[in-house]
Design a protein around this motif. Structure first.
Motif, PDB file in Angstrom:
ATOM      1  N   VAL A  17      -9.341 -33.153   1.561  1.00 28.05           N
ATOM      2  CA  VAL A  17      -8.830 -34.424   2.088  1.00 28.05           C
ATOM      3  C   VAL A  17      -9.852 -35.074   3.018  1.00 28.05           C
ATOM      4  CG1 VAL A  17      -7.053 -35.489   3.526  1.00 28.05           C
ATOM      5  CG2 VAL A  17      -6.406 -33.792   1.805  1.00 28.05           C
ATOM      6  N   LEU A  18     -10.456 -34.297   3.899  1.00 25.98           N
ATOM      7  CA  LEU A  18     -11.461 -34.856   4.808  1.00 25.98           C
ATOM      8  C   LEU A  18     -12.629 -35.464   4.044  1.00 25.98           C
ATOM      9  CD1 LEU A  18     -11.740 -32.341   7.785  1.00 25.98           C
ATOM     10  CD2 LEU A  18     -11.444 -34.810   7.968  1.00 25.98           C
ATOM     11  N   THR A  25     -18.979 -37.270   3.986  1.00 30.02           N
ATOM     12  CA  THR A  25     -18.714 -36.070   4.772  1.00 30.02           C
ATOM     13  C   THR A  25     -19.097 -34.819   3.999  1.00 30.02           C
ATOM     14  OG1 THR A  25     -16.902 -37.105   5.991  1.00 30.02           O
ATOM     15  CG2 THR A  25     -16.870 -34.709   5.849  1.00 30.02           C
ATOM     16  N   ILE A  26     -19.625 -33.820   4.702  1.00 30.01           N
ATOM     17  CA  ILE A  26     -19.921 -32.529   4.092  1.00 30.01           C
ATOM     18  C   ILE A  26     -19.352 -31.402   4.949  1.00 30.01           C
ATOM     19  CG2 ILE A  26     -22.028 -33.308   2.926  1.00 30.01           C
ATOM     20  CD1 ILE A  26     -23.617 -31.864   5.189  1.00 30.01           C
ATOM     21  N   LEU A  27     -19.027 -30.312   4.299  1.00 30.33           N
ATOM     22  CA  LEU A  27     -18.757 -29.041   4.968  1.00 30.33           C
ATOM     23  C   LEU A  27     -20.076 -28.273   4.923  1.00 30.33           C
ATOM     24  CD1 LEU A  27     -16.769 -26.792   6.066  1.00 30.33           C
ATOM     25  CD2 LEU A  27     -16.604 -26.053   3.666  1.00 30.33           C
ATOM     26  N   ALA A  28     -20.525 -27.766   6.046  1.00 29.09           N
ATOM     27  CA  ALA A  28     -21.844 -27.128   6.056  1.00 29.09           C
ATOM     28  C   ALA A  28     -21.901 -25.994   7.065  1.00 29.09           C
ATOM     29  CB  ALA A  28     -22.927 -28.161   6.368  1.00 29.09           C
ATOM     30  N   GLY A  29     -22.903 -25.139   6.854  1.00 29.58           N
ATOM     31  CA  GLY A  29     -23.202 -24.124   7.850  1.00 29.58           C
ATOM     32  C   GLY A  29     -22.410 -22.830   7.738  1.00 29.58           C
ATOM     33  N   GLY A  30     -21.825 -22.441   8.859  1.00 29.92           N
ATOM     34  CA  GLY A  30     -21.297 -21.099   9.040  1.00 29.92           C
ATOM     35  C   GLY A  30     -20.317 -20.571   8.018  1.00 29.92           C
ATOM     36  N   ASP A  48     -17.074 -26.370   9.883  1.00 29.04           N
ATOM     37  CA  ASP A  48     -17.887 -27.429  10.475  1.00 29.04           C
ATOM     38  C   ASP A  48     -18.090 -28.560   9.472  1.00 29.04           C
ATOM     39  OD1 ASP A  48     -18.196 -25.949  12.803  1.00 29.04           O
ATOM     40  OD2 ASP A  48     -20.055 -25.010  12.117  1.00 29.04           O
ATOM     41  N   PHE A  49     -17.597 -29.741   9.825  1.00 31.92           N
ATOM     42  CA  PHE A  49     -17.756 -30.925   8.993  1.00 31.92           C
ATOM     43  C   PHE A  49     -18.707 -31.892   9.680  1.00 31.92           C
ATOM     44  CE2 PHE A  49     -13.658 -29.193   7.840  1.00 31.92           C
ATOM     45  CZ  PHE A  49     -13.604 -29.343   6.461  1.00 31.92           C
ATOM     46  N   ILE A 104     -15.345 -31.463  13.849  1.00 33.79           N
ATOM     47  CA  ILE A 104     -15.845 -32.693  13.229  1.00 33.79           C
ATOM     48  C   ILE A 104     -17.054 -33.138  14.029  1.00 33.79           C
ATOM     49  CG2 ILE A 104     -15.313 -35.014  12.441  1.00 33.79           C
ATOM     50  CD1 ILE A 104     -13.525 -32.958  11.161  1.00 33.79           C
ATOM     51  N   ILE A 105     -18.197 -33.235  13.363  1.00 38.48           N
ATOM     52  CA  ILE A 105     -19.462 -33.519  14.035  1.00 38.48           C
ATOM     53  C   ILE A 105     -20.016 -34.834  13.511  1.00 38.48           C
ATOM     54  CG2 ILE A 105     -21.786 -32.657  14.504  1.00 38.48           C
ATOM     55  CD1 ILE A 105     -20.524 -29.813  13.749  1.00 38.48           C
ATOM     56  N   TRP A 106     -20.163 -35.791  14.394  1.00 31.35           N
ATOM     57  CA  TRP A 106     -20.673 -37.110  14.011  1.00 31.35           C
ATOM     58  C   TRP A 106     -22.187 -37.106  14.027  1.00 31.35           C
ATOM     59  CZ3 TRP A 106     -15.740 -36.759  15.488  1.00 31.35           C
ATOM     60  CH2 TRP A 106     -14.820 -37.686  14.982  1.00 31.35           C
ATOM     61  N   MET A 107     -22.779 -37.623  12.951  1.00 36.87           N
ATOM     62  CA  MET A 107     -24.232 -37.792  12.915  1.00 36.87           C
ATOM     63  C   MET A 107     -24.629 -38.966  13.809  1.00 36.87           C
ATOM     64  SD  MET A 107     -25.073 -35.337  10.944  1.00 36.87           S
ATOM     65  CE  MET A 107     -26.834 -35.696  10.798  1.00 36.87           C
ATOM     66  N   SER A 108     -25.843 -38.952  14.288  1.00 28.83           N
ATOM     67  CA  SER A 108     -26.333 -40.084  15.059  1.00 28.83           C
ATOM     68  C   SER A 108     -26.728 -41.209  14.112  1.00 28.83           C
ATOM     69  CB  SER A 108     -27.537 -39.670  15.907  1.00 28.83           C
ATOM     70  OG  SER A 108     -28.586 -39.181  15.087  1.00 28.83           O
ATOM     71  N   GLN A 109     -26.839 -42.389  14.635  1.00 36.95           N
ATOM     72  CA  GLN A 109     -27.168 -43.551  13.814  1.00 36.95           C
ATOM     73  C   GLN A 109     -28.526 -43.357  13.136  1.00 36.95           C
ATOM     74  OE1 GLN A 109     -26.837 -47.243  15.947  1.00 36.95           O
ATOM     75  NE2 GLN A 109     -26.573 -48.434  14.088  1.00 36.95           N
ATOM     76  N   GLY A 110     -28.563 -43.664  11.841  1.00 31.84           N
ATOM     77  CA  GLY A 110     -29.796 -43.511  11.083  1.00 31.84           C
ATOM     78  C   GLY A 110     -29.948 -42.169  10.404  1.00 31.84           C
ATOM     79  N   ASN A 111     -29.001 -41.239  10.644  1.00 33.49           N
ATOM     80  CA  ASN A 111     -29.038 -39.919  10.013  1.00 33.49           C
ATOM     81  C   ASN A 111     -27.771 -39.711   9.185  1.00 33.49           C
ATOM     82  OD1 ASN A 111     -31.493 -38.459  11.284  1.00 33.49           O
ATOM     83  ND2 ASN A 111     -30.428 -39.328  13.053  1.00 33.49           N
TER      84      ASN A 111
END
Length: 203
Positions: A17-18, A25-30, A48-49, A104-111
């Protein structure tokens, strides 16, 4: 490739759903790292999204709190994280009794979220799921095959400090997994935690 189908049903629903609600959006990492390392879903405590910079905080909150019944337990700007890099803007932690914690982790602008894949410090962490495909790096496959954590990036002594401390925590669950430092980050920095280094590199 071990994927989300191994996770509890509730977690699979949240993932789908996310990712479908917030494009990019991606699920990544751990979580994906642990599954592919053979630790099993019971060892996974959180998901971690990574979401695009423009993703609405209020829309995420409505989905997680109103629709899924989570509660917000922490919200922090990346600027206060020791060792954080410039690709991250902020994060919010959602918890629900009996379910895995959702970050939920927001990317910085431009990434973009998928750009984050190559920014993870250890090769074993460089895996992501975008709702359709799994994305990995050569470093990921090497670490999983060799049962190692290869430190593939470290932009500052603070990041190096954070990565080594992460590995020392990993050692408690990843029995027999070694640490590799092919870029000689130890030689580049003067770590403030030298007492930890012998135990980190002992394997």
């Amino acid at each position: 490739m071990q994927g989300i189908e191994l996770l509890p049903t509730n977690s699979q629903i949240v993932i789908r759903v996310l990712i479908s609600t917030f494009p990019g959006t991606i699920l990544a990492g751990g979580a994906l790292r642990d599954l592919n390392a053979g630790l099993g879903p019971s060892s996974i405590k959180d998901l971690d999204f990574f979401v695009p910079f423009y993703t609405s905080y209020l829309d995420v909150q409505d989905l997680m709190v109103d629709d899924f019944g989570y509660r917000i337990t922490n919200s922090v700007a990346a600027s206060v994280w020791i060792g954080a890099d410039t690709t991250i803007d902020s994060s919010v932690c959602f918890e629900k009794d009996g379910d895995q914690t959702v970050n939920i982790i927001w990317m910085s602008q431009g990434n973009t979220p998928i750009d984050r894949l190559s920014r993870f410090d250890f090769g074993a962490c460089q895996i992501a799921y975008d709702g359709r495909d799994y994305h990995t790096t050569t470093a990921f496959h090497t670490d999983i095959a060799d049962r190692t954590f290869t430190l593939v990036r470290s932009d500052s002594v603070e990041q190096f400090d954070r990565s080594i401390k992460r590995y020392l925590r990993f050692k408690e669950r990843f029995i027999g997994w070694g640490l590799r430092d092919p870029h000689d980050f130890v030689g580049q920095y003067s770590p403030p935690f030298v007492d930890a280094l012998p135990s980190a590199f002992a394997i």
